[in-house]
Design a protein around this motif. Structure first.
Motif, PDB file in Angstrom:
ATOM      1  N   GLN A 132       0.808  -1.215   0.000  1.00 49.73           N
ATOM      2  CA  GLN A 132       0.000   0.000   0.000  1.00 49.73           C
ATOM      3  C   GLN A 132       0.843   1.267   0.000  1.00 49.73           C
ATOM      4  O   GLN A 132       0.307   2.366  -0.185  1.00 49.73           O
ATOM      5  CB  GLN A 132      -0.937  -0.004   1.213  1.00 49.73           C
ATOM      6  N   ASN A 133       2.148   1.137   0.225  1.00 44.43           N
ATOM      7  CA  ASN A 133       3.034   2.293   0.282  1.00 44.43           C
ATOM      8  C   ASN A 133       4.195   2.106  -0.686  1.00 44.43           C
ATOM      9  O   ASN A 133       5.360   2.078  -0.298  1.00 44.43           O
ATOM     10  CB  ASN A 133       3.559   2.506   1.705  1.00 44.43           C
ATOM     11  N   ASN A 134       3.852   1.957  -1.941  1.00 43.48           N
ATOM     12  CA  ASN A 134       4.869   1.806  -2.978  1.00 43.48           C
ATOM     13  C   ASN A 134       5.127   3.177  -3.594  1.00 43.48           C
ATOM     14  O   ASN A 134       4.323   3.675  -4.377  1.00 43.48           O
ATOM     15  CB  ASN A 134       4.391   0.817  -4.041  1.00 43.48           C
ATOM     16  N   HIS A 135       6.255   3.781  -3.213  1.00 41.77           N
ATOM     17  CA  HIS A 135       6.597   5.114  -3.712  1.00 41.77           C
ATOM     18  C   HIS A 135       7.801   5.053  -4.658  1.00 41.77           C
ATOM     19  O   HIS A 135       8.531   6.036  -4.792  1.00 41.77           O
ATOM     20  CB  HIS A 135       6.888   6.053  -2.539  1.00 41.77           C
ATOM     21  N   LEU A 136       8.003   3.913  -5.289  1.00 43.22           N
ATOM     22  CA  LEU A 136       9.122   3.755  -6.210  1.00 43.22           C
ATOM     23  C   LEU A 136       8.867   4.552  -7.491  1.00 43.22           C
ATOM     24  O   LEU A 136       7.718   4.750  -7.895  1.00 43.22           O
ATOM     25  CB  LEU A 136       9.341   2.279  -6.535  1.00 43.22           C
ATOM     26  N   SER A 137       9.939   4.970  -8.132  1.00 45.41           N
ATOM     27  CA  SER A 137       9.819   5.818  -9.312  1.00 45.41           C
ATOM     28  C   SER A 137       9.438   5.007 -10.548  1.00 45.41           C
ATOM     29  O   SER A 137       9.615   3.789 -10.609  1.00 45.41           O
ATOM     30  CB  SER A 137      11.148   6.539  -9.565  1.00 45.41           C
ATOM     31  N   ASP A 138       8.909   5.726 -11.537  1.00 46.35           N
ATOM     32  CA  ASP A 138       8.650   5.177 -12.870  1.00 46.35           C
ATOM     33  C   ASP A 138       7.710   3.981 -12.865  1.00 46.35           C
ATOM     34  O   ASP A 138       7.794   3.104 -13.726  1.00 46.35           O
ATOM     35  CB  ASP A 138       9.965   4.775 -13.560  1.00 46.35           C
ATOM     36  N   GLY A 139       6.814   3.920 -11.892  1.00 47.32           N
ATOM     37  CA  GLY A 139       5.833   2.850 -11.855  1.00 47.32           C
ATOM     38  C   GLY A 139       6.394   1.478 -11.573  1.00 47.32           C
ATOM     39  O   GLY A 139       5.783   0.463 -11.930  1.00 47.32           O
TER      40      GLY A 139
END
Length: 329
Positions: free
Chosen positions: A42-49
């Protein structure tokens, strides 16, 4: 499985999360583990999807649990992830036949692992034997189930054997480097197309990335909240843009936005002792931590961002499933 063989290298070019297994009174806390997986998904803040990558491996303590417990954790993890993210499961290869039984059982789950990480073999063996046995192993279970494999490289003696394995087995998707940066170029140059070389020591290595490694493992992103993940990512981008080679004003400008004496506050933490001091504010108990090496500001070492990563060792005795955390400045 949610990724094709050809998609796996790019999907693994990310933060490979390896959450600790929470225990309660000496037993695995499966509910706590489920909450941890929910938090990561629920807390995926990684770049570029980038998809969330979750692995149950050495940092998770898979060497210290029974195979049936490991399988149950893989099953629970896959169910919590649903059809999202990438699921990695470690294989303890002693004995190798037992690891094969684990692959059979794991691939029969409703959400089987997308890839298996073959952990280092222990005991006495030769590089030739390692190559031959693992080639037979990956061929057997790759053809039987479509299983895909990574190898966790920890012994420089075995480098040539593992390079041969990566190139000769169509079921190998890459290698995780667990030695030092000097081994990265040989694997980057030596593996065939469609393979990935992942950095597997600590939570990030700019030097390894500059040498061609893609992706890295992380064992602290349950303990630390999402904001820290963004700071690590920004620090990496700053270093790779050449900021670390600049001086004076350029270095200050590159770090001032995210290095300001951070501290972590944990609410409702574990029952064990901790390196922090207890505070009471408005009747609520908190543990406040000042990161090691963060005296003043942390501009002198922006890649470490105030030593936050070193705090991970302080929390291993605490059940991650009970923690709520936030980063404060």
């Amino acid at each position: 499985m949610t990724f094709t063989h050809g998609e796996l290298p790019d999907a693994l070019d990310s933060v490979n999360s390896i959450p600790l297994i929470p225990f309660d009174a000496g037993r695995i806390d499966y509910e706590g583990h489920a909450r941890n997986i929910d938090y990561l998904m629920q807390n995926n803040h990684l770049s570029d999807g980038r998809p969330r990558v979750i692995g149950l491996a050495g940092t998770s303590l898979v060497h210290h649990i029974r195979p049936e417990e490991h399988l149950r954790l893989v099953d629970h993890t896959g169910q919590r992830m649903g059809g999202e993210g990438l699921l990695l499961a470690a294989l303890v290869p002693n004995p190798l036949a037992q690891a094969g039984d684990f692959v059979d059982a794991a691939m029969a789950l409703s959400r089987p692992p997308d890839v298996f990480l073959i952990m280092p073999l222990t005991g006495t063996f030769s590089p030739e034997g390692l190559y031959g046995q693992l080639l037979d192993f990956t061929t057997c279970y790759g053809e039987r189930h479509g299983a895909r494999f990574l190898y966790y490289y920890r012994s420089p003696r075995d480098r040539d054997a593992i390079l041969r394995l990566l190139n000769d087995s169509p079921h190998m998707v890459g290698v995780k480097i667990g030695t030092d940066e000097e081994d990265v170029p040989a694997f980057v140059a030596g593996v065939g197309a469609g393979r990935i070389v992942i950095w597997g020591v600590g939570d990030r290595s700019t030097a390894a990335a500059e040498l061609g490694a893609r992706g890295h493992t992380s064992g602290i992103n349950i303990v630390f909240c999402a904001r820290l993940g963004r700071h690590q990512q920004r620090a990496a981008q700053w270093r790779l843009r050449g900021g670390a080679r600049g001086g004076g004003a350029a270095r200050t400008a590159g770090t001032a936005a995210f290095c300001k004496r951070p501290r972590l506050e944990l609410r409702g933490g574990g029952r064990g002792d901790s390196p922090g001091r207890l505070r009471r504010r408005g009747g609520r108990q908190r543990r406040a931590f000042q990161p090691a090496g963060a005296g003043g500001d942390c501009r002198a070492n922006p890649a470490n961002c105030g030593g936050l990563a070193r705090l991970a060792l302080d929390f291993h005795a605490m059940s991650p499933g009970t923690l709520q955390c936030r980063l404060r400045y």
